[in-house]
Design a protein around this motif. Structure first.
Motif, PDB file in Angstrom:
ATOM      1  N   PRO A   1       0.806  -1.238   0.000  1.00  0.00           N
ATOM      2  CA  PRO A   1       0.000   0.000   0.000  1.00  0.00           C
ATOM      3  C   PRO A   1       0.834   1.280   0.000  1.00  0.00           C
ATOM      4  O   PRO A   1       0.313   2.356  -0.288  1.00  0.00           O
ATOM      5  N   ARG A   2       2.139   1.181   0.311  1.00  0.00           N
ATOM      6  CA  ARG A   2       3.007   2.365   0.287  1.00  0.00           C
ATOM      7  C   ARG A   2       4.040   2.255  -0.847  1.00  0.00           C
ATOM      8  O   ARG A   2       3.891   2.889  -1.875  1.00  0.00           O
ATOM      9  N   ASP A   3       5.038   1.413  -0.697  1.00  0.00           N
ATOM     10  CA  ASP A   3       6.079   1.284  -1.721  1.00  0.00           C
ATOM     11  C   ASP A   3       5.464   0.842  -3.046  1.00  0.00           C
ATOM     12  O   ASP A   3       5.900   1.271  -4.127  1.00  0.00           O
ATOM     13  N   GLY A   4       4.400   0.015  -2.958  1.00  0.00           N
ATOM     14  CA  GLY A   4       3.723  -0.463  -4.164  1.00  0.00           C
ATOM     15  C   GLY A   4       2.964   0.647  -4.858  1.00  0.00           C
ATOM     16  O   GLY A   4       3.275   1.024  -5.991  1.00  0.00           O
TER      17      GLY A   4
ATOM     18  N   PHE B   1      15.464  -6.559   5.909  1.00  0.00           N
ATOM     19  CA  PHE B   1      15.812  -6.228   4.522  1.00  0.00           C
ATOM     20  C   PHE B   1      14.571  -5.819   3.734  1.00  0.00           C
ATOM     21  O   PHE B   1      13.489  -6.390   3.909  1.00  0.00           O
ATOM     22  N   HIS B   2      14.777  -4.824   2.888  1.00  0.00           N
ATOM     23  CA  HIS B   2      13.717  -4.283   2.012  1.00  0.00           C
ATOM     24  C   HIS B   2      14.316  -4.369   0.608  1.00  0.00           C
ATOM     25  O   HIS B   2      15.069  -3.488   0.190  1.00  0.00           O
ATOM     26  N   LEU B   3      14.000  -5.462  -0.085  1.00  0.00           N
ATOM     27  CA  LEU B   3      14.742  -5.756  -1.308  1.00  0.00           C
ATOM     28  C   LEU B   3      13.904  -5.584  -2.567  1.00  0.00           C
ATOM     29  O   LEU B   3      12.975  -6.346  -2.826  1.00  0.00           O
ATOM     30  N   HIS B   4      14.277  -4.583  -3.347  1.00  0.00           N
ATOM     31  CA  HIS B   4      13.671  -4.441  -4.667  1.00  0.00           C
ATOM     32  C   HIS B   4      14.272  -5.527  -5.557  1.00  0.00           C
ATOM     33  O   HIS B   4      15.401  -5.968  -5.337  1.00  0.00           O
ATOM     34  N   ASN B   5      13.486  -5.933  -6.558  1.00  0.00           N
ATOM     35  CA  ASN B   5      13.826  -7.173  -7.273  1.00  0.00           C
ATOM     36  C   ASN B   5      14.253  -6.928  -8.715  1.00  0.00           C
ATOM     37  O   ASN B   5      13.987  -7.742  -9.594  1.00  0.00           O
TER      38      ASN B   5
ATOM     39  N   GLY C   1       9.567  -3.312  -8.250  1.00  0.00           N
ATOM     40  CA  GLY C   1       9.026  -3.415  -6.895  1.00  0.00           C
ATOM     41  C   GLY C   1       9.810  -4.346  -5.989  1.00  0.00           C
ATOM     42  O   GLY C   1      10.758  -5.019  -6.415  1.00  0.00           O
ATOM     43  N   ASN C   2       9.386  -4.371  -4.734  1.00  0.00           N
ATOM     44  CA  ASN C   2       9.959  -5.318  -3.765  1.00  0.00           C
ATOM     45  C   ASN C   2       9.653  -6.738  -4.205  1.00  0.00           C
ATOM     46  O   ASN C   2       8.775  -6.973  -5.037  1.00  0.00           O
ATOM     47  N   VAL C   3      10.332  -7.672  -3.586  1.00  0.00           N
ATOM     48  CA  VAL C   3      10.038  -9.082  -3.820  1.00  0.00           C
ATOM     49  C   VAL C   3       8.530  -9.305  -3.646  1.00  0.00           C
ATOM     50  O   VAL C   3       7.919  -8.740  -2.728  1.00  0.00           O
TER      51      VAL C   3
END
Ligand code: HMG
Ligand code: MG
Length: 309
Positions: free
Chosen positions: A21-24, A213-217, A255-257
């Motif tokens: 809902p935020r990073d997405g 961890f906050h991992l973009h893919n 985006g994140n994983v």
């Protein structure tokens, strides 16, 4: 069944922070109404998450997708098992956050000067001053503060970032009083060796339980990177349903994983998350339908096939 050798030291439970809902949504072309954002968050709570990042209190001209996050926070169906959090960049954002039912806030600094300037219009040193004040006031209101550190491996403007710089800033966030340090691979170019090297160095200074961890893919290695972090005892990861998102200030990052892919992996390793994968996949289809694009999750896209097995 035989155990896979390197599984021996894996954690039994993993904490997942859903950032869809935020990073997405912050990086989506289509801006959702407050009502739709709330419906989405309520569905995520129903999936079994205990931690959902629901928005950010930033400038509406910088990130219009996150405008009205205060209304989102105040009107969602509160599930008492869930901690609802939001990003705060400065005192103005904190003042708005304090007018809502927010359970925790997240500050976000960077290990790169150029990213700091582009993302928050201030130097790293200025951001530390801002955040010291934000943390001080948040603590007076008993609001826990999570600390993001962006660009842990590379910066969209400067390229490679040195590990010692990252370690120095992560220690700083910890010493300021953040309950958890979320290490952000903003560009999504990390590799297992880099992840493990960073954990080994940083865990000499910060308890491993406080490292997330906050991992973009972007390079497709987020899942392998998570596995290499699990093997060293890290047990908190951010994820984004349908792999939504990115950062408006890191143009080529994805985006994140994807949450469904990560939950599927953790289920296969018998690591408990509390998330209902069936409902997660359903929610992923729901949000992609609203956003009018396909899911970035492999698991969602082949879920019927998996269920036949
Ligand atoms: P600024 O321009 O330096 O702020 O922005 P200012 O104090 O000069 O004010 C300028 C205008 O912004 C004023 O409005 C303020 O009221 C307003 P005007 O008078 O022109 O109409 N303003 C605000 N409005 C709402 N909430 C606020 C706020 N502060 C000022 N809190 C600021 C500084 C940080 C606000 C701005 O640069 C900004 O909003 N940046 C957006 C940052 C952002 O949301 N980035 C994406 C999230 S971070 C991320 O994705 C990385 C992460 O996922 C980890 C990773 O992947 O690595 C966390
Ligand atoms: Mg991010």
């Amino acid at each position: 069944m035989n155990k896979f050798d390197s599984d021996m030291n894996l954690p039994k439970h993993v904490k997942l922070v859903e950032v869809g809902p935020r990073d997405g949504l912050q990086d989506e072309k289509k801006i959702l109404s407050v009502t739709k954002r709330i419906e989405f968050i309520n569905k995520l709570a129903h999936c079994g998450y205990k931690n959902i990042e629901v928005g950010s209190f930033v400038s509406k001209s910088a990130v219009p997708q996150m405008h009205h996050s205060d209304e989102v926070l105040n009107q969602l169906d509160r599930n008492t098992a869930v901690k609802y959090s939001a990003l705060v960049p400065n005192i103005k954002g904190l003042t708005t956050a304090l007018s809502t039912h927010v359970d925790a806030i997240a500050i976000f600094m960077a290990a790169s000067e150029s990213f700091s300037k582009n993302n928050t219009n201030c130097s790293i040193q200025e951001s530390i001053q801002r955040y010291s004040e934000v943390i001080h006031i948040a603590k007076q209101h008993n609001i826990p503060v999570r600390g993001y550190l962006s660009c842990i491996f590379s910066c969209p403007y400067e390229g490679n970032i040195q590990e010692e710089i990252v370690v120095e800033h992560a220690i700083k966030l910890h010493s300021l009083g953040c309950y958890e340090i979320a290490l952000g691979d903003t560009t999504g170019l990390g590799t297992p060796r880099k992840i493990q090297s960073l954990i080994k160095t940083l865990s000499k200074h910060i308890p491993i339980e406080k490292i997330a961890f906050h991992l973009h893919n972007t390079n497709g290695l987020a899942m392998v990177n998570i596995y290499s972090a699990l093997c060293l005892g890290v047990a908190t990861f951010d994820c984004s349903i349908a792999g939504l998102g990115g950062c408006p200030f890191a143009k080529n990052a994805t985006g994140n994983v994807a949450s469904e892919d990560l939950v599927y992996l953790l289920n296969s390793l018998e690591i408990f998350t509390g998330i209902d994968l069936n409902y997660l996949v359903e929610t992923s289809k729901y949000i992609c339908n609203l956003l009018e694009h396909p899911s970035n999750s492999n698991i969602t896209n082949i879920y019927e096939q998996i269920q036949l097995q």
